[in-house]
Design an enzyme around this catalytic site. Sequence first.
Site, PDB file in Angstrom:
ATOM      1  N   ASP A   1      -2.557   3.211   4.562  1.00 12.73           N
ATOM      2  CA  ASP A   1      -2.700   3.185   3.104  1.00 12.73           C
ATOM      3  C   ASP A   1      -1.934   4.341   2.457  1.00 12.73           C
ATOM      4  O   ASP A   1      -1.704   5.373   3.086  1.00 12.73           O
ATOM      5  CB  ASP A   1      -4.196   3.268   2.767  1.00 12.73           C
ATOM      6  CG  ASP A   1      -4.470   2.872   1.325  1.00 12.73           C
ATOM      7  OD1 ASP A   1      -3.587   2.275   0.672  1.00 12.73           O
ATOM      8  OD2 ASP A   1      -5.586   3.167   0.842  1.00 12.73           O
ATOM      9  N   GLY A   2      -1.565   4.135   1.206  1.00  9.84           N
ATOM     10  CA  GLY A   2      -0.983   5.219   0.405  1.00  9.84           C
ATOM     11  C   GLY A   2       0.519   5.148   0.213  1.00  9.84           C
ATOM     12  O   GLY A   2       1.113   6.078  -0.340  1.00  9.84           O
ATOM     13  N   ASN A   3       1.138   4.052   0.626  1.00  7.49           N
ATOM     14  CA  ASN A   3       2.598   3.936   0.453  1.00  7.49           C
ATOM     15  C   ASN A   3       2.986   3.986  -1.020  1.00  7.49           C
ATOM     16  O   ASN A   3       3.944   4.651  -1.408  1.00  7.49           O
ATOM     17  CB  ASN A   3       3.107   2.605   1.030  1.00  7.49           C
ATOM     18  CG  ASN A   3       2.947   2.516   2.523  1.00  7.49           C
ATOM     19  OD1 ASN A   3       2.641   3.507   3.175  1.00  7.49           O
ATOM     20  ND2 ASN A   3       3.151   1.331   3.072  1.00  7.49           N
ATOM     21  N   GLY A   4       2.229   3.235  -1.842  1.00 10.91           N
ATOM     22  CA  GLY A   4       2.541   3.150  -3.276  1.00 10.91           C
ATOM     23  C   GLY A   4       2.403   4.493  -3.961  1.00 10.91           C
ATOM     24  O   GLY A   4       3.290   4.934  -4.697  1.00 10.91           O
TER      25      GLY A   4
ATOM     26  N   HIS B   1       6.877   1.633   0.979  1.00  6.94           N
ATOM     27  CA  HIS B   1       6.692   0.703   2.105  1.00  6.94           C
ATOM     28  C   HIS B   1       7.810   0.891   3.140  1.00  6.94           C
ATOM     29  O   HIS B   1       7.576   0.777   4.343  1.00  6.94           O
ATOM     30  CB  HIS B   1       6.668  -0.748   1.611  1.00  6.94           C
ATOM     31  CG  HIS B   1       5.484  -1.034   0.729  1.00  6.94           C
ATOM     32  ND1 HIS B   1       4.211  -0.638   1.059  1.00  6.94           N
ATOM     33  CD2 HIS B   1       5.379  -1.665  -0.479  1.00  6.94           C
ATOM     34  CE1 HIS B   1       3.375  -1.007   0.106  1.00  6.94           C
ATOM     35  NE2 HIS B   1       4.052  -1.624  -0.841  1.00  6.94           N
TER      36      HIS B   1
ATOM     37  N   SER C   1      -2.855  -7.745   4.048  1.00 10.08           N
ATOM     38  CA  SER C   1      -4.167  -8.404   4.033  1.00 10.08           C
ATOM     39  C   SER C   1      -4.091  -9.703   3.244  1.00 10.08           C
ATOM     40  O   SER C   1      -3.155  -9.910   2.461  1.00 10.08           O
ATOM     41  CB  SER C   1      -5.212  -7.479   3.396  1.00 10.08           C
ATOM     42  OG  SER C   1      -5.025  -7.431   2.000  1.00 10.08           O
TER      43      SER C   1
ATOM     44  N   GLU D   1      -5.704 -10.314   0.817  1.00 11.39           N
ATOM     45  CA  GLU D   1      -5.834  -9.944  -0.605  1.00 11.39           C
ATOM     46  C   GLU D   1      -4.509  -9.410  -1.174  1.00 11.39           C
ATOM     47  O   GLU D   1      -4.330  -9.355  -2.396  1.00 11.39           O
ATOM     48  CB  GLU D   1      -6.916  -8.859  -0.783  1.00 11.39           C
ATOM     49  CG  GLU D   1      -8.348  -9.341  -0.554  1.00 11.39           C
ATOM     50  CD  GLU D   1      -8.704  -9.547   0.915  1.00 11.39           C
ATOM     51  OE1 GLU D   1      -8.143  -8.842   1.782  1.00 11.39           O
ATOM     52  OE2 GLU D   1      -9.527 -10.440   1.214  1.00 11.39           O
TER      53      GLU D   1
ATOM     54  N   LEU E   1       1.906  -0.521  25.957  1.00 16.19           N
ATOM     55  CA  LEU E   1       1.125  -0.583  24.708  1.00 16.19           C
ATOM     56  C   LEU E   1       1.198  -1.962  24.061  1.00 16.19           C
ATOM     57  O   LEU E   1       2.282  -2.539  23.933  1.00 16.19           O
ATOM     58  CB  LEU E   1       1.684   0.452  23.710  1.00 16.19           C
ATOM     59  CG  LEU E   1       1.122   0.398  22.289  1.00 16.19           C
ATOM     60  CD1 LEU E   1      -0.298   0.979  22.241  1.00 16.19           C
ATOM     61  CD2 LEU E   1       2.013   1.141  21.304  1.00 16.19           C
TER      62      LEU E   1
ATOM     63  N   ARG F   1      -8.019   5.630   8.603  1.00 20.67           N
ATOM     64  CA  ARG F   1      -7.461   5.166   7.326  1.00 20.67           C
ATOM     65  C   ARG F   1      -6.788   6.354   6.654  1.00 20.67           C
ATOM     66  O   ARG F   1      -7.380   7.425   6.513  1.00 20.67           O
ATOM     67  CB  ARG F   1      -8.530   4.594   6.400  1.00 20.67           C
ATOM     68  CG  ARG F   1      -7.894   4.076   5.100  1.00 20.67           C
ATOM     69  CD  ARG F   1      -8.849   3.328   4.202  1.00 20.67           C
ATOM     70  NE  ARG F   1      -8.099   2.736   3.097  1.00 20.67           N
ATOM     71  CZ  ARG F   1      -8.377   1.583   2.528  1.00 20.67           C
ATOM     72  NH1 ARG F   1      -9.402   0.873   2.943  1.00 20.67           N
ATOM     73  NH2 ARG F   1      -7.646   1.131   1.521  1.00 20.67           N
TER      74      ARG F   1
ATOM     75  N   ILE G   1     -13.265  -0.024   4.131  1.00 20.51           N
ATOM     76  CA  ILE G   1     -12.771  -0.797   5.268  1.00 20.51           C
ATOM     77  C   ILE G   1     -11.854  -1.944   4.832  1.00 20.51           C
ATOM     78  O   ILE G   1     -11.028  -2.433   5.614  1.00 20.51           O
ATOM     79  CB  ILE G   1     -13.970  -1.328   6.107  1.00 20.51           C
ATOM     80  CG1 ILE G   1     -14.822  -0.150   6.635  1.00 20.51           C
ATOM     81  CG2 ILE G   1     -13.525  -2.194   7.266  1.00 20.51           C
ATOM     82  CD1 ILE G   1     -14.045   0.887   7.430  1.00 20.51           C
TER      83      ILE G   1
ATOM     84  N   GLU H   1     -15.372   4.788  15.969  1.00 23.28           N
ATOM     85  CA  GLU H   1     -15.405   6.047  15.228  1.00 23.28           C
ATOM     86  C   GLU H   1     -14.433   5.929  14.054  1.00 23.28           C
ATOM     87  O   GLU H   1     -13.348   5.371  14.216  1.00 23.28           O
ATOM     88  CB  GLU H   1     -14.965   7.207  16.138  1.00 23.28           C
ATOM     89  CG  GLU H   1     -15.908   7.485  17.280  1.00 23.28           C
ATOM     90  CD  GLU H   1     -17.273   7.982  16.799  1.00 23.28           C
ATOM     91  OE1 GLU H   1     -17.331   8.710  15.800  1.00 23.28           O
ATOM     92  OE2 GLU H   1     -18.274   7.614  17.436  1.00 23.28           O
TER      93      GLU H   1
HETATM   94  C1  FPP Z   1      -0.850   0.062   1.756  1.00 24.28           C
HETATM   95  O1  FPP Z   1      -0.313   0.971   0.849  1.00 24.28           O
HETATM   96  C2  FPP Z   1       0.181  -0.491   2.601  1.00 24.28           C
HETATM   97  C3  FPP Z   1       0.528  -1.816   2.658  1.00 24.28           C
HETATM   98  C4  FPP Z   1      -0.133  -2.850   1.866  1.00 24.28           C
HETATM   99  C5  FPP Z   1       1.637  -2.265   3.508  1.00 24.28           C
HETATM  100  C6  FPP Z   1       1.774  -1.548   4.793  1.00 24.28           C
HETATM  101  C7  FPP Z   1       2.972  -1.975   5.529  1.00 24.28           C
HETATM  102  C8  FPP Z   1       3.799  -1.142   6.169  1.00 24.28           C
HETATM  103  C9  FPP Z   1       3.572   0.296   6.284  1.00 24.28           C
HETATM  104  C10 FPP Z   1       4.982  -1.677   6.890  1.00 24.28           C
HETATM  105  C11 FPP Z   1       4.529  -2.549   7.992  1.00 24.28           C
HETATM  106  C12 FPP Z   1       5.587  -3.114   8.768  1.00 24.28           C
HETATM  107  C13 FPP Z   1       5.680  -4.423   9.128  1.00 24.28           C
HETATM  108  C14 FPP Z   1       6.581  -4.800  10.187  1.00 24.28           C
HETATM  109  C15 FPP Z   1       4.937  -5.503   8.472  1.00 24.28           C
HETATM  110  P1  FPP Z   1      -0.503   0.700  -0.685  1.00 24.28           P
HETATM  111  O2  FPP Z   1       0.682  -0.004  -1.193  1.00 24.28           O
HETATM  112  O3  FPP Z   1      -1.809  -0.005  -0.917  1.00 24.28           O
HETATM  113  O4  FPP Z   1      -0.558   2.157  -1.239  1.00 24.28           O
HETATM  114  P2  FPP Z   1      -1.336   2.632  -2.553  1.00 24.28           P
HETATM  115  O5  FPP Z   1      -2.804   2.471  -2.253  1.00 24.28           O
HETATM  116  O6  FPP Z   1      -0.922   4.048  -2.674  1.00 24.28           O
HETATM  117  O7  FPP Z   1      -0.869   1.775  -3.680  1.00 24.28           O
END
Ligand code: FPP
Length: 254
Positions: A31-34, A48, A76, A78, A142, A199, A206, A218
Amino acid sequence: MFKFFIKKNKKEKLEDKIIKKIPKHVAIIMDGNGRWAKKRNLPRIKGHYEGMQTVKKITKYASNLGIEYLTLYAFSTENWSRPKQEVNYLMGLPEKMFSSFMPELMENNVQVRVIGNVADLPDSAKNAINKAIEETKSNTGLKLIFALNYGSKLEILNAVKDIVNDYKNDVISLDKISEEIFSNYLSTKDFPNPDLLIRTSGEQRISNFLLWQIAYSEFIFTKVAWPDFTEEEFYKSLQEYQARDRRFGGLNED
Ligand code: FPP
């Protein structure tokens, strides 16, 4: 108490440290890409993209540490409600990732697996994933499991429907339906339950991820956003996990 030993030489790599009690299965809500992107005045998709680089880094690290299963929540059920442009970008990530990451996956003996409804993904994503699964199927290291178009409630509901069908068709009797049998109707039937769920980005929920499977996992919630999640951060999470006392509802043996 957990024990692990650190060599004196500060220059050594983290992998060189002897870590005891390595979790067999680690699941991560990435989480947290945005927010990572927003903080830098960048478009969300850049977050992302960086998140994808973290996936590569953490996969290699987990493999080096001898973790056997790594499940990553990539999309997800959603997430379809996000803006179209962002969904399109996320759907392009499997192709982007596997086109550059495949040699390293092979080198590290990593087997790619997936949970979730892949059939409903756009063809390009579906093809890239199926190709990666096929090419890595003989790898014995893995297991890298992507949760894609995955939702735990839907997974449980589908398992219930399948069991009801098997009951109706006399494949299974009521007294045979145990927790173990139920687990075999889930998309995770080939994998053990996660020992550790991480997370990132400070949220403490979750979000419909592996609800059945994490009954005794855990949990570690870190404030670090996924694009900033480094090997060192992962290592710290493992250390915290090692200090935990897992009793599975019983009593400590000590
Ligand atoms: C949540 O961050 C992240 C996602 C919804 C996407 C995660 C996907 C990747 C890291 C790439 C995965 C790679 C493949 C091959 C599918 P968010 O956008 O909800 O962040 P925010 O809560 O800060 O908005």
